[in-house]
Every structure is written in C-alpha cells, then in structure tokens.
Design a protein around this motif. Structure first.
Motif, PDB file in Angstrom:
ATOM      1  N   ARG A   1      -3.529   4.118  -0.326  1.00  0.00           N
ATOM      2  CA  ARG A   1      -2.939   3.392   0.809  1.00  0.00           C
ATOM      3  C   ARG A   1      -3.823   2.231   1.265  1.00  0.00           C
ATOM      4  O   ARG A   1      -3.709   1.746   2.383  1.00  0.00           O
ATOM      5  CB  ARG A   1      -2.670   4.323   2.006  1.00  0.00           C
ATOM      6  CG  ARG A   1      -1.729   5.486   1.658  1.00  0.00           C
ATOM      7  CD  ARG A   1      -1.662   6.523   2.769  1.00  0.00           C
ATOM      8  NE  ARG A   1      -1.085   5.968   3.969  1.00  0.00           N
ATOM      9  CZ  ARG A   1      -1.670   6.021   5.159  1.00  0.00           C
ATOM     10  NH1 ARG A   1      -2.844   6.576   5.312  1.00  0.00           N
ATOM     11  NH2 ARG A   1      -1.092   5.498   6.210  1.00  0.00           N
ATOM     12  N   ASN A   2      -4.696   1.774   0.361  1.00  0.00           N
ATOM     13  CA  ASN A   2      -5.540   0.628   0.679  1.00  0.00           C
ATOM     14  C   ASN A   2      -5.517  -0.438  -0.398  1.00  0.00           C
ATOM     15  O   ASN A   2      -6.160  -1.472  -0.236  1.00  0.00           O
ATOM     16  CB  ASN A   2      -6.984   1.081   0.917  1.00  0.00           C
ATOM     17  CG  ASN A   2      -7.178   1.648   2.317  1.00  0.00           C
ATOM     18  OD1 ASN A   2      -7.142   0.901   3.289  1.00  0.00           O
ATOM     19  ND2 ASN A   2      -7.315   2.965   2.422  1.00  0.00           N
ATOM     20  N   LEU A   3      -4.817  -0.188  -1.475  1.00  0.00           N
ATOM     21  CA  LEU A   3      -4.795  -1.166  -2.568  1.00  0.00           C
ATOM     22  C   LEU A   3      -3.410  -1.172  -3.207  1.00  0.00           C
ATOM     23  O   LEU A   3      -2.658  -0.203  -3.089  1.00  0.00           O
ATOM     24  CB  LEU A   3      -5.874  -0.815  -3.603  1.00  0.00           C
ATOM     25  CG  LEU A   3      -7.297  -1.089  -3.072  1.00  0.00           C
ATOM     26  CD1 LEU A   3      -8.249   0.004  -3.430  1.00  0.00           C
ATOM     27  CD2 LEU A   3      -7.792  -2.443  -3.541  1.00  0.00           C
TER      28      LEU A   3
ATOM     29  N   PRO B   1     -10.457   8.467  -7.372  1.00  0.00           N
ATOM     30  CA  PRO B   1     -11.028   8.012  -6.085  1.00  0.00           C
ATOM     31  C   PRO B   1      -9.933   7.895  -5.038  1.00  0.00           C
ATOM     32  O   PRO B   1      -9.547   6.804  -4.635  1.00  0.00           O
ATOM     33  CB  PRO B   1     -11.629   6.651  -6.455  1.00  0.00           C
ATOM     34  CG  PRO B   1     -10.738   6.132  -7.549  1.00  0.00           C
ATOM     35  CD  PRO B   1     -10.204   7.344  -8.288  1.00  0.00           C
TER      36      PRO B   1
ATOM     37  N   PHE C   1       0.808  -1.215   0.000  1.00  0.00           N
ATOM     38  CA  PHE C   1       0.000   0.000   0.000  1.00  0.00           C
ATOM     39  C   PHE C   1       0.847   1.274   0.000  1.00  0.00           C
ATOM     40  O   PHE C   1       0.450   2.297  -0.539  1.00  0.00           O
ATOM     41  CB  PHE C   1      -0.922   0.034   1.227  1.00  0.00           C
ATOM     42  CG  PHE C   1      -1.921  -1.089   1.278  1.00  0.00           C
ATOM     43  CD1 PHE C   1      -2.257  -1.810   0.139  1.00  0.00           C
ATOM     44  CD2 PHE C   1      -2.547  -1.412   2.484  1.00  0.00           C
ATOM     45  CE1 PHE C   1      -3.197  -2.838   0.190  1.00  0.00           C
ATOM     46  CE2 PHE C   1      -3.490  -2.435   2.540  1.00  0.00           C
ATOM     47  CZ  PHE C   1      -3.807  -3.143   1.403  1.00  0.00           C
ATOM     48  N   GLU C   2       1.972   1.219   0.698  1.00  0.00           N
ATOM     49  CA  GLU C   2       2.844   2.386   0.734  1.00  0.00           C
ATOM     50  C   GLU C   2       4.269   1.901   0.972  1.00  0.00           C
ATOM     51  O   GLU C   2       4.481   0.757   1.364  1.00  0.00           O
ATOM     52  CB  GLU C   2       2.411   3.383   1.825  1.00  0.00           C
ATOM     53  CG  GLU C   2       2.360   2.806   3.221  1.00  0.00           C
ATOM     54  CD  GLU C   2       1.778   3.780   4.245  1.00  0.00           C
ATOM     55  OE1 GLU C   2       1.722   4.996   3.971  1.00  0.00           O
ATOM     56  OE2 GLU C   2       1.386   3.317   5.327  1.00  0.00           O
TER      57      GLU C   2
ATOM     58  N   ARG D   1      -9.057  -6.537  -4.392  1.00  0.00           N
ATOM     59  CA  ARG D   1      -8.941  -7.458  -3.252  1.00  0.00           C
ATOM     60  C   ARG D   1     -10.266  -7.479  -2.516  1.00  0.00           C
ATOM     61  O   ARG D   1     -11.156  -6.672  -2.788  1.00  0.00           O
ATOM     62  CB  ARG D   1      -7.810  -7.026  -2.311  1.00  0.00           C
ATOM     63  CG  ARG D   1      -8.043  -5.688  -1.611  1.00  0.00           C
ATOM     64  CD  ARG D   1      -7.046  -5.495  -0.459  1.00  0.00           C
ATOM     65  NE  ARG D   1      -7.138  -4.160   0.124  1.00  0.00           N
ATOM     66  CZ  ARG D   1      -8.013  -3.792   1.065  1.00  0.00           C
ATOM     67  NH1 ARG D   1      -8.912  -4.653   1.528  1.00  0.00           N
ATOM     68  NH2 ARG D   1      -8.023  -2.555   1.543  1.00  0.00           N
TER      69      ARG D   1
ATOM     70  N   TYR E   1      -9.752   8.352  -2.000  1.00  0.00           N
ATOM     71  CA  TYR E   1     -10.031   7.742  -0.701  1.00  0.00           C
ATOM     72  C   TYR E   1      -9.550   6.287  -0.676  1.00  0.00           C
ATOM     73  O   TYR E   1      -9.454   5.690   0.391  1.00  0.00           O
ATOM     74  CB  TYR E   1     -11.534   7.821  -0.370  1.00  0.00           C
ATOM     75  CG  TYR E   1     -12.418   7.033  -1.307  1.00  0.00           C
ATOM     76  CD1 TYR E   1     -12.913   7.617  -2.474  1.00  0.00           C
ATOM     77  CD2 TYR E   1     -12.760   5.720  -1.042  1.00  0.00           C
ATOM     78  CE1 TYR E   1     -13.711   6.910  -3.349  1.00  0.00           C
ATOM     79  CE2 TYR E   1     -13.565   5.000  -1.919  1.00  0.00           C
ATOM     80  CZ  TYR E   1     -14.035   5.604  -3.065  1.00  0.00           C
ATOM     81  OH  TYR E   1     -14.827   4.892  -3.928  1.00  0.00           O
ATOM     82  N   LEU E   2      -9.268   5.716  -1.842  1.00  0.00           N
ATOM     83  CA  LEU E   2      -8.740   4.345  -1.902  1.00  0.00           C
ATOM     84  C   LEU E   2      -7.232   4.284  -1.692  1.00  0.00           C
ATOM     85  O   LEU E   2      -6.666   3.198  -1.533  1.00  0.00           O
ATOM     86  CB  LEU E   2      -9.085   3.706  -3.250  1.00  0.00           C
ATOM     87  CG  LEU E   2     -10.564   3.484  -3.558  1.00  0.00           C
ATOM     88  CD1 LEU E   2     -10.744   2.953  -4.970  1.00  0.00           C
ATOM     89  CD2 LEU E   2     -11.187   2.515  -2.550  1.00  0.00           C
TER      90      LEU E   2
ATOM     91  N   PHE F   1      -5.650  15.523   0.062  1.00  0.00           N
ATOM     92  CA  PHE F   1      -5.648  14.135   0.536  1.00  0.00           C
ATOM     93  C   PHE F   1      -4.314  13.685   1.116  1.00  0.00           C
ATOM     94  O   PHE F   1      -4.195  12.544   1.548  1.00  0.00           O
ATOM     95  CB  PHE F   1      -6.036  13.186  -0.606  1.00  0.00           C
ATOM     96  CG  PHE F   1      -7.489  13.252  -0.990  1.00  0.00           C
ATOM     97  CD1 PHE F   1      -8.402  12.380  -0.418  1.00  0.00           C
ATOM     98  CD2 PHE F   1      -7.951  14.197  -1.892  1.00  0.00           C
ATOM     99  CE1 PHE F   1      -9.739  12.431  -0.756  1.00  0.00           C
ATOM    100  CE2 PHE F   1      -9.295  14.261  -2.235  1.00  0.00           C
ATOM    101  CZ  PHE F   1     -10.195  13.379  -1.669  1.00  0.00           C
TER     102      PHE F   1
ATOM    103  N   ASP G   1      -9.652  -8.532   3.297  1.00  0.00           N
ATOM    104  CA  ASP G   1      -8.326  -8.837   3.838  1.00  0.00           C
ATOM    105  C   ASP G   1      -7.262  -8.021   3.098  1.00  0.00           C
ATOM    106  O   ASP G   1      -7.237  -8.001   1.870  1.00  0.00           O
ATOM    107  CB  ASP G   1      -8.065 -10.347   3.671  1.00  0.00           C
ATOM    108  CG  ASP G   1      -6.764 -10.787   4.323  1.00  0.00           C
ATOM    109  OD1 ASP G   1      -5.943  -9.916   4.685  1.00  0.00           O
ATOM    110  OD2 ASP G   1      -6.570 -11.999   4.445  1.00  0.00           O
ATOM    111  N   ARG G   2      -6.364  -7.422   3.826  1.00  0.00           N
ATOM    112  CA  ARG G   2      -5.374  -6.568   3.170  1.00  0.00           C
ATOM    113  C   ARG G   2      -4.435  -7.342   2.248  1.00  0.00           C
ATOM    114  O   ARG G   2      -3.909  -6.789   1.293  1.00  0.00           O
ATOM    115  CB  ARG G   2      -4.563  -5.782   4.215  1.00  0.00           C
ATOM    116  CG  ARG G   2      -3.950  -6.637   5.317  1.00  0.00           C
ATOM    117  CD  ARG G   2      -3.223  -5.793   6.369  1.00  0.00           C
ATOM    118  NE  ARG G   2      -1.934  -5.340   5.878  1.00  0.00           N
ATOM    119  CZ  ARG G   2      -1.510  -4.077   5.872  1.00  0.00           C
ATOM    120  NH1 ARG G   2      -2.273  -3.127   6.346  1.00  0.00           N
ATOM    121  NH2 ARG G   2      -0.326  -3.758   5.422  1.00  0.00           N
TER     122      ARG G   2
ATOM    123  N   ASP H   1      -1.749  18.998  -0.157  1.00  0.00           N
ATOM    124  CA  ASP H   1      -2.808  18.553  -1.046  1.00  0.00           C
ATOM    125  C   ASP H   1      -3.985  18.160  -0.153  1.00  0.00           C
ATOM    126  O   ASP H   1      -3.796  17.888   1.032  1.00  0.00           O
ATOM    127  CB  ASP H   1      -2.266  17.352  -1.829  1.00  0.00           C
ATOM    128  CG  ASP H   1      -3.325  16.626  -2.604  1.00  0.00           C
ATOM    129  OD1 ASP H   1      -3.516  16.962  -3.777  1.00  0.00           O
ATOM    130  OD2 ASP H   1      -3.962  15.711  -2.045  1.00  0.00           O
TER     131      ASP H   1
END
Lengths: 292, 292
Positions: free
Chosen positions: A191-193, A186, A114-115, A167, A188-189, A133, A170-171, A131
C-alpha cells in the motif's frame, strides 16, 4: 567410518523422489486436475536477461495507469540495454535509467496506485484470515492480494517476483524505474508502491542478477558489472508465428482450492509435528510455463 | 514523448541514495552504533561454489549431534565436489551424494533435533508475538528462533539461508545431504527437520546455483549441469595466516533492539500508509561480513 562418495550416486531415484516429493508438496501431486490459464498477450512482457527469458504478467486491474505507462515504455524500447543498478540480495533488484529519481527525465510521473476499491465481480480464492499483515489474503487470477473488507479495499502484496515502480518520498513520483522482489516478502511496503505485475516464469534468471554492495545500499557504481535487460517486448507485439504461449496455474479452480487445503492440513507421514493450519500467501507457488 | 536513454544516467547519485535508503531501511542507517560479533572458527564453514565463498555458521546449541556429524563429514572432505542435485527456485537447494536417501551409505543416521528445551541462560531478542506460525519469535545470537513459552520449547525457524539436513519419512533419518532455503520461508517445515546452521555471507552465490525442472521435483538428472560445492572447510582447520575473519551483526545489542523498533514503527515520510506494527522474523536482515 568409510564413505562412498561418487560411485553409486542416485542409484535409488524412486526412493529419492518419493521422499522429496513429500517435503515439497508442490502443485505437482495434483497436476492432473489443476488447470492452466493462458496469459493475455496484451498484458504479458518478455524480458531477456543474458539470453534467458523472464515472463512478466501485468495487472491493469490493480494498476491501470502504471501498466499503461510501462507498456508504452516497453513499446518505445526505453528499457532495452538498461542495467539493474541497485540490487540487494534478499530484497529487490531495481533497474532502469535512474532518471525518475534525478531531474532530467521527460517521462511523465504516475499517480499513486497503492490500493483499489474491491470489485465484487472478481473471484477471490481465500488463503488466510487474519494474516499477520492484513485482515485477509487470497488470490485474484494468480496474483497475491490482501484485502480489508471493512474498508472495501484490496491491494497487490509484496511477494517474491512482484514487479513494482520505484519512487521517491512523494506518493505520485513513480516514473520509469522498477524493481523485482527477490527475497523474503517485504510486506511492510504494501500500500505504498505501485505494484503492477509479477514474474510468472524465469525467477531463476532474475536471481542471477548481479548484486550490489550492501554497504552502498545495493548500488552498483561500475556499470560494466551490472546485469542488463537486453530487451523487453510486449507479447502482442511479437508476430504470432514467433510467439511462445504462456500459461499460469488457474487459481480460481476447485483443484487449486484443494491444493490450498492440503497445504493447510499437512497429512503426510513426513510431518511428525503438525504445522499450524495457516498459510503464508507468498509461500504458495503459482507457477507459470511457456510452450512453443 | 522524448526519452533520454543512456546519456545523463545516474547524474544525481545523492538523490538516488537518499531516496532509496528510505525504501530499504537496512541496518546501515544505524551502522555506527551496531556491533559485530566474531564467528567461532570451530563452528564456521567456508563453502566454495564456482570460486565464490559462502560462509555457514553452525549452531551446536540447537542441533549438537547434527553439527557434530556435519563437521566430521566436512573434515573428511565428504562433500567436496558433490552437486546440488535437487534445486527448486523459491524453495530449497539440496546437495550431497544422495546416499542418505538410498541404501548404500555407511554414514550413521542422526537422531531428530527438531526443537529444544529453552535454556533460560540464553539471551533472547524478541521480534514478534504472536507470530503467524509460532507463539513468539526472536533472535538468539543472530539465529531466527521461534518459541513456545507454555511448553518451554524453542526451535530454529526456516528463514532464507537456513541450512538443514534432508531426511525421508522417518524422523531419525538425516544422514549427509543438506539443503539451503533459497525462497520465501517454508515455515511449515519447522519442528520437522534438523536445522543446524545458516548462511551468513554469500547468499548471492547460493542464489546462482543451477535450478532443476519443477516438473521433476527440482531433480537435475544430468549431473554435468548441476552446481557443485568444490570444497567445504571448517575455519578452525585453515592455518591462521590464511584465514579470513568472519563477523555477523550482534543481535543482542541495544542498537539492534532500536533497529527492530524502527522497522516496527516506520516513521519515514516515504510511508504514506503506515504498515502494521508487526515484523516477519525472516525479513529482518542479519548480515555477515568477512575481512582479511
């Protein structure tokens, strides 16, 4: 009021171009100075969609394991003929075999990417700080990146054209199916994918992918209606004589820095109300091109 | 590694849907409570593109003179058969006869309608304050609006799907040709152009409009290649028995306020890194639908 419809159209191309070039301050105005970077054939994938070519640049620096698995799947021709089965206009086009969300796949799962920890060696072309976000945004070799300097972290951000692994909750549940962002970022996604690449050429073809019904969450139940990826090939696997060369704008150059500055300070007469001096990282075009 | 490609696909639809619905927290999850507003036939235009229907809602509250001229042109069938002659992927699709940028048109020019004085009577559904490009953003009857409370001004903001009049450098030089935003919101154009409507249905058809070459500023020189608007009709001019009804999400409702709150505070298990509690006004879908 009399109106002249068809005749006399486009009689004033010069005027049209002059006027329009102002509205769209694309890199073109400084094209002479801007430089292009050749893509690495080992990290470039050609995807064919209805005989149109889409070029995806992979990013092993930010998502090494995801890139490794994706390349392996491409080389095994896993994706060839599979549909984009979940397509929501203004959001994402997701394709694959759906198996990574079911139970029958034998393809291994991929851990979350994710990061990353920021690598001081990388050159960073700053775009916006703060920024909305993220503490800051900028480009790293053409990719839109967000950073958090206080945590020393960085991540690829969900701009249009970004390619990421789907996914479930589950991460660590990414496996095979991926999506391409086709609408307003989008973010808001973030650091989550596992974002692992971006489309550098052919987004117009991606935009023609058949959409699914919003009321069915974009799922196209009738597979005969869906758009298929006829084939994906890693460029380094294509014999050199049959290869097209691919380039993207070099975002590390001084000319690109000047372009960002121009976009931040719109000085053209066109702007009667000066825009705020901010830049949306996802609204800066970093185009690619292909040549024989 | 053995891979099962075609067989066994989509065997787990329930799983797919459960997983995906989390990624895409669309209005659907609260669909029962959300209410829909019927569009005013006097301010709704059907545009046909290759036999597909695009629905445009006009906004006379923010751009009264532009809407008046556009409606008159639609009623005179001015646009029927004209091409989208300048189309840049990720930016705008611009169509018309090009005459308002040349010198031969007899259609009157339209004065600038870049921003308005805020009308205290209007209901405003707040989205973000401060926003990166404006002191605050929110919805006014489904339209994405930015406001500057200290100057008591408000303006329609350049989100995807927005419809606005093209112009040259002169602020009062809009006439006939319009563009639809088809990419990441170019909000630097805000308060500089006459936005007068938005696409509420059929953006997938708009996304299939033929693009022009980036190196030619999107201009499609060969008119035979361009996508044409076969016809535009004001809904109130269509006999009632042949009319489709059009609806958009009611952005004034409590349910919509809850939806914004949910999007701002992502509580689903899917989010291992909580996103910042901010909303990009252009990334909140306000869908439309049509029924017989």
């Amino acid at each position: 009021m009399s109106i002249q419809p068809a005749r006399g159209k486009f009689q004033s191309w010069r005027g049209v171009l002059l006027a329009l070039s102002v509205i769209h301050a694309v890199p073109l105005c400084a094209a002479g100075e801007l430089t292009w970077r050749a893509l690495d054939p080992e990290n470039t994938v050609f995807m064919e969609l209805r005989n149109e070519r889409v070029v995806i640049e992979l990013n092993p620096g930010f998502a090494p394991e995801t890139v490794k698995q994706f390349k392996r799947l491409v080389q095994e021709r896993f994706y060839d003929g599979l549909p984009f089965y979940r397509v929501i206009d203004g959001f994402v086009a997701q394709g694959g075999d759906g198996s990574d969300l079911g139970e029958l796949s034998e393809v291994p799962l991929i851990d979350a990417e994710f990061e990353i920890e920021w690598d001081q060696e990388w050159s960073f072309m700053p775009v916006q700080s703060p920024d909305m976000f993220a503490p800051e945004t900028g480009f790293v070799n053409g990719f839109a990146v967000a950073r958090n300097p206080s945590a020393n972290t960085a991540w690829l951000t969900h701009c249009p054209g970004v390619v990421a692994m789907a996914r479930n909750d589950d991460r660590d549940s990414s496996r095979t199916d991926f999506y391409i962002v086709i609408g307003q970022a989008p973010r808001y996604l973030d650091r989550n994918l596992n974002i692992f690449g971006r489309v550098v050429f052919g987004m117009d073809a991606v935009q023609r992918i058949q959409r699914g019904p919003t009321l069915n969450n974009g799922i196209i139940e009738d597979e005969t209606r869906s758009t298929r990826m006829s084939r994906l090939r890693l460029v380094s696997d294509i014999p050199e004589e049959g290869r097209l060369s691919t380039y993207v704008l070099d975002t590390n150059s001084d000319a690109f820095a000047d372009l960002l500055k121009d976009r931040r300070n719109r000085k053209q007469k066109f702007f009667h109300n000066k825009p705020p001096k901010v830049l949306d990282i996802c609204q800066v075009p970093v185009n690619g091109r292909i040549t024989k």
